[in-house]
Design an enzyme around this catalytic site. Structure first.
Site, short mmCIF file in Angstrom:
data_model
loop_
_atom_site.label_atom_id
_atom_site.label_comp_id
_atom_site.label_asym_id
_atom_site.label_seq_id
_atom_site.Cartn_x
_atom_site.Cartn_y
_atom_site.Cartn_z
CB SER A 113 -0.96 -0.04 1.19
OG SER A 113 -1.88 1.01 1.09
CG HIS A 114 0.04 3.74 3.18
ND1 HIS A 114 -0.89 2.73 3.24
CD2 HIS A 114 0.43 3.98 4.44
CE1 HIS A 114 -1.06 2.37 4.50
NE2 HIS A 114 -0.28 3.10 5.26
CG ASP A 281 -2.31 4.14 -1.69
OD1 ASP A 281 -3.05 4.09 -2.70
OD2 ASP A 281 -2.30 3.25 -0.82
CG ASP A 283 -2.50 -0.28 -2.83
OD1 ASP A 283 -2.36 0.85 -2.30
OD2 ASP A 283 -3.26 -1.14 -2.36
CG ASP A 285 -5.86 1.13 -1.57
OD1 ASP A 285 -4.95 1.97 -1.38
OD2 ASP A 285 -5.95 0.06 -0.93
NE ARG A 286 -4.13 4.28 2.84
CZ ARG A 286 -3.70 4.44 4.08
NH1 ARG A 286 -3.13 5.57 4.44
NH2 ARG A 286 -3.82 3.47 4.97
CE LYS A 380 -7.58 1.78 1.55
NZ LYS A 380 -7.53 1.30 2.92
#
Ligand code: G1P
Ligand code: ZN
Length: 547
Positions: A113-114, A281, A283, A285-286, A380
């Site tokens: 992720s982030h 981010d 991947d 999703d944010r 998300k």
């Protein structure tokens, strides 16, 4: 197909209840580590023979090497068809979309992720099920049990595949399709939003700056904004995915996107100020949404999107309900109340929204941690949030800042901030939580700093669909003036413990909406420290990150 059976030994895998396995790259590069986890996933699934598996990641260091291994293991496990993003890329929401569209059995997403990437950074892997969402706890606990007992894994004796090509290939009985990672996703976005209207917004001179942070959304944003919607070239910055994200931290918050925030500050006057900026981010999703002189808090963004979603074709019939994670501000609750729809409060983590979305109880959902999404996928979705904002702007012909301020006038403003204490010694962090838990019953009716406490609890969630209960999800303290503080330990930190304190106060009076955020929260910040004794217990004077 020749299958090699390799002897191995148990590993420390993903803890049940977390949505994936996240570790330092070095651990994933240890012999058999990744293989053990992947085999543990496959061993926990029934009926994979001949079905479809989706594979892709955010392009961070080790992405391609991991995918080569997973392709061979998936072929050995009996999957009939593998859909792999070209270049090994698939954003998390795009992977969810591909799983759903192609009726896949599931998907494996490589991402942390982030978290920072690169050879010294983090890597991660998670399994998503056929609805496109993260595996539920019933599956993750099986995977976890398997990682503790695994003795061998199976891998097909096949050469590496050139992931940069596109097309279909036969891997000794299993078909491999290297797919365009953007196509299915872009098509889904076009079915939800009024692209003509957004395109007209761009041709009328509206300027967006989208920072892909050298992560996976670059190719998605370039295709959607610059090619399909014909926004000017250069709208997308940092658009080429890099294994170490260009040495940056791909977390779209005002600290890591300071330059982007700075670009929208209107004094001194410059002719080069975009109308809106956004970022996503590692991947994809944010999301972060920035208007002129204003960073939209993710909690406000969720509320504003809920209040205006009907302006986009995909949501024109209104929302069945909304859902937010417990620490997310209560701004969306006010919108739900006005719309006369239910608002669900769930524990932190996207997976809790899955059942509500599947059962059509909620249409939109979000978290304070820059995650917003809807029933279009089961993750998300960063670009989706940007597109919904653009669709609303195109319909309302107002600026981001005007829309936020008029929302506050209509619903009142929820001042909101999260204070993170990172890399805290685990024992000290647990002590803070333990202290709060012990004090809880005695708190109502007492005062913390200046604020009288109305009620306090340790959040427990009963899933309205499957009845499962998730207890101890964080301490909530409600004060008499509508303010709230929430305390919880992060489940995703990789160093020591991260203690998160979420602070919120409610101000209905529009003449007070322009106050400085931290000042508006000063009383609840004091109260939170007084009631938890946090600074003393962990020996810190200030939070590591204020967002
Ligand atoms: C954090 C966020 C949470 C999000 C998760 C995964 O988890 O707070 O909202 O779902 O990352 O992106 P935490 O570290 O707080 O457990
Ligand atoms: Zn992410």
């Amino acid at each position: 197909m020749t299958i090699k059976i390799i002897s191995t030994a148990p590993i420390e895998g993903q803890k049940p209840g977390t949505s994936g396995l996240r570790k330092k790259v070095a651990i994933f590069r240890e012999p058999h580590y990744l293989e053990n986890f992947v085999q543990s996933i496959f061993n926990s699934l029934d009926g994979i023979e001949g079905t479809t598996l989706v594979i892709g990641g955010d392009g961070r260091f080790h992405n391609e090497a991991a995918i080569q291994t997973i392709i061979k293991m998936a072929a050995a496990a009996g999957f009939g068809r593998l859909l792999v993003g070209q270049g090994g890329l698939l954003s998390t929401p795009a992977a969810s979309a591909v799983i759903r569209k192609h009726y896949a059995f599931g998907g494996i997403i490589l991402s942390a992720s982030h978290n920072p990437g690169g050879v010294d950074g983090d890597f991660g892997i998670k399994y998503n099920v056929s609805n496109g969402g993260p595996a539920p706890e019933s599956v993750t606990s099986k995977i976890y049990e398997n990682t503790k007992t695994i003795r061998e894994y199976r891998i097909a004796d096949l050469p590496d595949v050139d992931l940069d090509q596109r097309g279909s290939f036969n891997l000794a009985g299993c078909s491999l399709h290297l797919i365009d990672p953007v196509e299915d996703y872009a098509e889904l976005m076009q079915s939800l939003f009024n692209f003509d209207k957004i395109s007209s917004l761009f041709s009328s001179g509206f300027r967006l700056r989208f920072d892909a942070m050298h992560a996976v959304t670059g190719p998605y944003a370039k295709r959607v904004f610059e090619q399909i919607l014909e926004a000017p070239t250069g709208t997308v910055i940092n658009g080429d995915p890099q294994p170490d994200f260009g040495g940056h931290h791909p977390d779209p918050n005002p600290v890591h996107c300071a330059e982007l925030v700075q670009a929208l500050i209107t004094t001194p006057l410059s002719s080069d100020i975009p109308d809106m900026a956004a970022a996503s981010d590692g991947d994809g999703d944010r999301n972060l949404i920035i208007g002129r002189d204003l960073v939209v808090s993710p909690s406000d963004s969720l509320a504003i999107l809920a209040a205006n979603a009907h302006l986009a074709p995909g949501y024109k019939d209104g929302l069945a309900g909304v859902a937010r994670s417990m620490p997310t501000s209560q701004a969306v609750d006010k919108v739900a109340e006005k719309l006369g729809i239910p608002c669900y409060e769930t524990p932190t983590g996207w997976k809790f929204f899955g059942n509500l979305l599947d059962a059509s109880k909620a249409t939109l959902c979000g978290e304070e941690s820059a995650g917003t999404g809807s029933n279009h996928v089961r993750e998300k979705d960063g670009l989706w949030a940007v597109l919904l904002w653009l669709n609303i702007l195109a319909e309302r012909q107002q600026s981001v800042t005007d829309i936020v301020k008029s929302h506050w006038t209509a619903f009142g403003r929820h001042f909101y901030s999260r204070h993170d204490y990172e890399a805290v010694e685990a024992a000290a962090a647990n002590d803070v939580m333990q202290h709060l838990r012990t004090e809880l019953p005695a708190l109502p009716g007492t005062r913390a700093g200046q604020l009288p406490i109305e009620r306090a609890d340790d959040f427990s969630y009963r899933d309205p669909i499957d009845g499962s209960v998730s207890a101890n999800q964080g301490i909530r303290i409600y004060y008499e003036n509508g303010a709230r503080s929430v305390f919880r330990l992060s489940g995703t930190g990789t160093e020591g413990a991260t203690l998160r304190v979420y602070l919120e106060s409610y101000e209905p009076d529009p003449t007070k909406h322009d106050q400085d955020l931290q000042q508006a929260l000063a009383a609840v910040i004091d109260a939170a420290d007084a009631v938890s004794q946090l600074k003393k217990k962990i020996g810190r004077a200030e939070p590591s990150v204020v967002s």
